[in-house]
Write a protein that holds these residues in place. Sequence first.
Motif, PDB file in Angstrom:
ATOM      1  N   LYS A 113       0.823  -1.215   0.000  1.00 47.76           N
ATOM      2  CA  LYS A 113       0.000   0.000   0.000  1.00 47.76           C
ATOM      3  C   LYS A 113       0.853   1.259   0.000  1.00 47.76           C
ATOM      4  O   LYS A 113       0.608   2.184  -0.768  1.00 47.76           O
ATOM      5  CB  LYS A 113      -0.926   0.012   1.218  1.00 47.76           C
ATOM      6  CG  LYS A 113      -1.934  -1.099   1.228  1.00 47.76           C
ATOM      7  CD  LYS A 113      -2.768  -1.047   2.485  1.00 47.76           C
ATOM      8  CE  LYS A 113      -3.732  -2.224   2.487  1.00 47.76           C
ATOM      9  NZ  LYS A 113      -4.491  -2.340   3.692  1.00 47.76           N
ATOM     10  N   TYR A 114       1.810   1.306   0.926  1.00 45.59           N
ATOM     11  CA  TYR A 114       2.658   2.483   1.097  1.00 45.59           C
ATOM     12  C   TYR A 114       4.099   2.033   1.251  1.00 45.59           C
ATOM     13  O   TYR A 114       4.379   1.059   1.940  1.00 45.59           O
ATOM     14  CB  TYR A 114       2.289   3.272   2.359  1.00 45.59           C
ATOM     15  CG  TYR A 114       0.829   3.597   2.476  1.00 45.59           C
ATOM     16  CD1 TYR A 114       0.283   4.664   1.788  1.00 45.59           C
ATOM     17  CD2 TYR A 114      -0.009   2.823   3.278  1.00 45.59           C
ATOM     18  CE1 TYR A 114      -1.064   4.959   1.896  1.00 45.59           C
ATOM     19  CE2 TYR A 114      -1.358   3.109   3.390  1.00 45.59           C
ATOM     20  CZ  TYR A 114      -1.879   4.179   2.699  1.00 45.59           C
ATOM     21  OH  TYR A 114      -3.204   4.464   2.798  1.00 45.59           O
ATOM     22  N   ASP A 133       2.650  -0.344 -10.296  1.00 50.46           N
ATOM     23  CA  ASP A 133       1.289  -0.771 -10.590  1.00 50.46           C
ATOM     24  C   ASP A 133       0.407   0.423 -10.981  1.00 50.46           C
ATOM     25  O   ASP A 133       0.676   1.563 -10.581  1.00 50.46           O
ATOM     26  CB  ASP A 133       0.699  -1.533  -9.397  1.00 50.46           C
ATOM     27  CG  ASP A 133       0.836  -0.778  -8.089  1.00 50.46           C
ATOM     28  OD1 ASP A 133       1.973  -0.417  -7.738  1.00 50.46           O
ATOM     29  OD2 ASP A 133      -0.189  -0.524  -7.435  1.00 50.46           O
ATOM     30  N   GLY A 135      -1.994   3.428 -11.255  1.00 52.32           N
ATOM     31  CA  GLY A 135      -2.501   4.350 -10.252  1.00 52.32           C
ATOM     32  C   GLY A 135      -1.505   4.729  -9.176  1.00 52.32           C
ATOM     33  O   GLY A 135      -1.791   5.580  -8.335  1.00 52.32           O
ATOM     34  N   ALA A 136      -0.320   4.113  -9.176  1.00 55.45           N
ATOM     35  CA  ALA A 136       0.684   4.433  -8.154  1.00 55.45           C
ATOM     36  C   ALA A 136       1.137   5.884  -8.298  1.00 55.45           C
ATOM     37  O   ALA A 136       1.249   6.409  -9.405  1.00 55.45           O
ATOM     38  CB  ALA A 136       1.883   3.492  -8.264  1.00 55.45           C
ATOM     39  N   GLN A 137       1.365   6.536  -7.171  1.00 56.17           N
ATOM     40  CA  GLN A 137       1.845   7.913  -7.125  1.00 56.17           C
ATOM     41  C   GLN A 137       3.122   7.956  -6.302  1.00 56.17           C
ATOM     42  O   GLN A 137       3.275   7.189  -5.351  1.00 56.17           O
ATOM     43  CB  GLN A 137       0.809   8.824  -6.458  1.00 56.17           C
ATOM     44  CG  GLN A 137      -0.442   9.052  -7.271  1.00 56.17           C
ATOM     45  CD  GLN A 137      -0.182  10.025  -8.407  1.00 56.17           C
ATOM     46  OE1 GLN A 137       0.423  11.076  -8.224  1.00 56.17           O
ATOM     47  NE2 GLN A 137      -0.632   9.662  -9.593  1.00 56.17           N
ATOM     48  N   ARG A 165       5.311  15.746  -6.842  1.00 56.80           N
ATOM     49  CA  ARG A 165       4.305  14.689  -6.865  1.00 56.80           C
ATOM     50  C   ARG A 165       4.106  14.312  -8.329  1.00 56.80           C
ATOM     51  O   ARG A 165       3.884  15.184  -9.165  1.00 56.80           O
ATOM     52  CB  ARG A 165       3.004  15.178  -6.250  1.00 56.80           C
ATOM     53  CG  ARG A 165       3.174  15.668  -4.820  1.00 56.80           C
ATOM     54  CD  ARG A 165       1.846  16.085  -4.195  1.00 56.80           C
ATOM     55  NE  ARG A 165       1.998  16.904  -3.014  1.00 56.80           N
ATOM     56  CZ  ARG A 165       2.402  16.491  -1.826  1.00 56.80           C
ATOM     57  NH1 ARG A 165       2.716  15.240  -1.661  1.00 56.80           N
ATOM     58  NH2 ARG A 165       2.504  17.321  -0.808  1.00 56.80           N
ATOM     59  N   PRO A 167       3.148  10.767 -11.312  1.00 54.57           N
ATOM     60  CA  PRO A 167       2.653   9.393 -11.477  1.00 54.57           C
ATOM     61  C   PRO A 167       3.798   8.388 -11.375  1.00 54.57           C
ATOM     62  O   PRO A 167       4.800   8.511 -12.069  1.00 54.57           O
ATOM     63  CB  PRO A 167       2.031   9.397 -12.873  1.00 54.57           C
ATOM     64  CG  PRO A 167       2.594  10.586 -13.572  1.00 54.57           C
ATOM     65  CD  PRO A 167       3.019  11.566 -12.514  1.00 54.57           C
ATOM     66  N   ASP A 169       3.253   5.238 -11.963  1.00 55.90           N
ATOM     67  CA  ASP A 169       2.934   4.117 -12.843  1.00 55.90           C
ATOM     68  C   ASP A 169       3.494   4.312 -14.254  1.00 55.90           C
ATOM     69  O   ASP A 169       3.169   3.563 -15.168  1.00 55.90           O
ATOM     70  CB  ASP A 169       1.423   3.861 -12.880  1.00 55.90           C
ATOM     71  CG  ASP A 169       0.597   5.063 -13.326  1.00 55.90           C
ATOM     72  OD1 ASP A 169       1.183   6.129 -13.629  1.00 55.90           O
ATOM     73  OD2 ASP A 169      -0.634   4.933 -13.369  1.00 55.90           O
ATOM     74  N   ILE A 189       2.773   5.547  -3.081  1.00 56.09           N
ATOM     75  CA  ILE A 189       1.425   5.160  -2.665  1.00 56.09           C
ATOM     76  C   ILE A 189       0.834   4.320  -3.785  1.00 56.09           C
ATOM     77  O   ILE A 189       0.723   4.764  -4.925  1.00 56.09           O
ATOM     78  CB  ILE A 189       0.543   6.398  -2.376  1.00 56.09           C
ATOM     79  CG1 ILE A 189       1.173   7.229  -1.260  1.00 56.09           C
ATOM     80  CG2 ILE A 189      -0.870   5.953  -2.006  1.00 56.09           C
ATOM     81  CD1 ILE A 189       0.453   8.529  -0.980  1.00 56.09           C
ATOM     82  N   HIS A 190       0.453   3.091  -3.442  1.00 57.35           N
ATOM     83  CA  HIS A 190      -0.142   2.171  -4.415  1.00 57.35           C
ATOM     84  C   HIS A 190      -1.661   2.293  -4.325  1.00 57.35           C
ATOM     85  O   HIS A 190      -2.219   2.445  -3.249  1.00 57.35           O
ATOM     86  CB  HIS A 190       0.287   0.735  -4.130  1.00 57.35           C
ATOM     87  CG  HIS A 190       1.777   0.556  -4.214  1.00 57.35           C
ATOM     88  ND1 HIS A 190       2.429   0.356  -5.399  1.00 57.35           N
ATOM     89  CD2 HIS A 190       2.732   0.561  -3.253  1.00 57.35           C
ATOM     90  CE1 HIS A 190       3.734   0.220  -5.167  1.00 57.35           C
ATOM     91  NE2 HIS A 190       3.944   0.360  -3.865  1.00 57.35           N
ATOM     92  N   ARG A 191      -2.327   2.187  -5.433  1.00 53.64           N
ATOM     93  CA  ARG A 191      -3.802   2.267  -5.460  1.00 53.64           C
ATOM     94  C   ARG A 191      -4.403   0.884  -5.484  1.00 53.64           C
ATOM     95  O   ARG A 191      -3.902  -0.039  -5.969  1.00 53.64           O
ATOM     96  CB  ARG A 191      -4.283   3.039  -6.691  1.00 53.64           C
ATOM     97  CG  ARG A 191      -3.746   4.444  -6.738  1.00 53.64           C
ATOM     98  CD  ARG A 191      -4.552   5.364  -5.898  1.00 53.64           C
ATOM     99  NE  ARG A 191      -3.921   6.684  -5.965  1.00 53.64           N
ATOM    100  CZ  ARG A 191      -3.896   7.532  -4.998  1.00 53.64           C
ATOM    101  NH1 ARG A 191      -4.460   7.265  -3.886  1.00 53.64           N
ATOM    102  NH2 ARG A 191      -3.325   8.686  -5.115  1.00 53.64           N
TER     103      ARG A 191
END
Length: 191
Positions: A113-114, A133, A135-137, A165, A167, A169, A189-191
């Motif tokens: 997740k983080y 993956d 959506g990851a930021q 900040r 993307p 992905d 941060i993974h979505r």
Amino acid sequence: MKTPVPNNAPPEVGASLQRLRLARGLTLEDLSRIAGVSKSMLSQIEREKANPTIAITWRLANALGVQIGELLATAQRETETIRVIDAHETPTLPGLHAGYVLRILGPLELASKYEWYELTLSPGGELASQGHDPGAQEHLTLLHGSVEVEVGNDKKKVKLGSTARYPGDQQHIIRNVGKTEAKALLVVIHR
């Protein structure tokens, strides 16, 4: 209740390794990648089919963020209210060939997740990553030095104390463009 191990028998590292790995939500493949120990060797250790060398035990303890004695202990210790991870216990991912060192600051059980890291880049060093993956930021806060972040055809210089900040992905590069070492906090941060 477990029968005490005679003093002359080697410690059963497998049960401790499996307990610590599962408590952190890691697969054998995850731990293999982090510790640099083959998945088949990890499986053999967990099944008590192989005893790890001291070097492998040290790498596993480092990857799990525990003291080597915790892997060698046969009894489960009580949970600590406050656990301090000493600097020498913090797992690292050295990319010395590319001029970077990543210290894994976040607990491994949250890695899906983080993730958070301390990134150190030598002058001219860079951390190039394939896209994570969908959506990851990523969030990079510059603590010292001078870096630029490149995502696709876009490049931005990050000022001291600023946070970039972007993307995570997509393929991205964090590059030290200064003449001194650069240090930053990196959060994924993974979505």
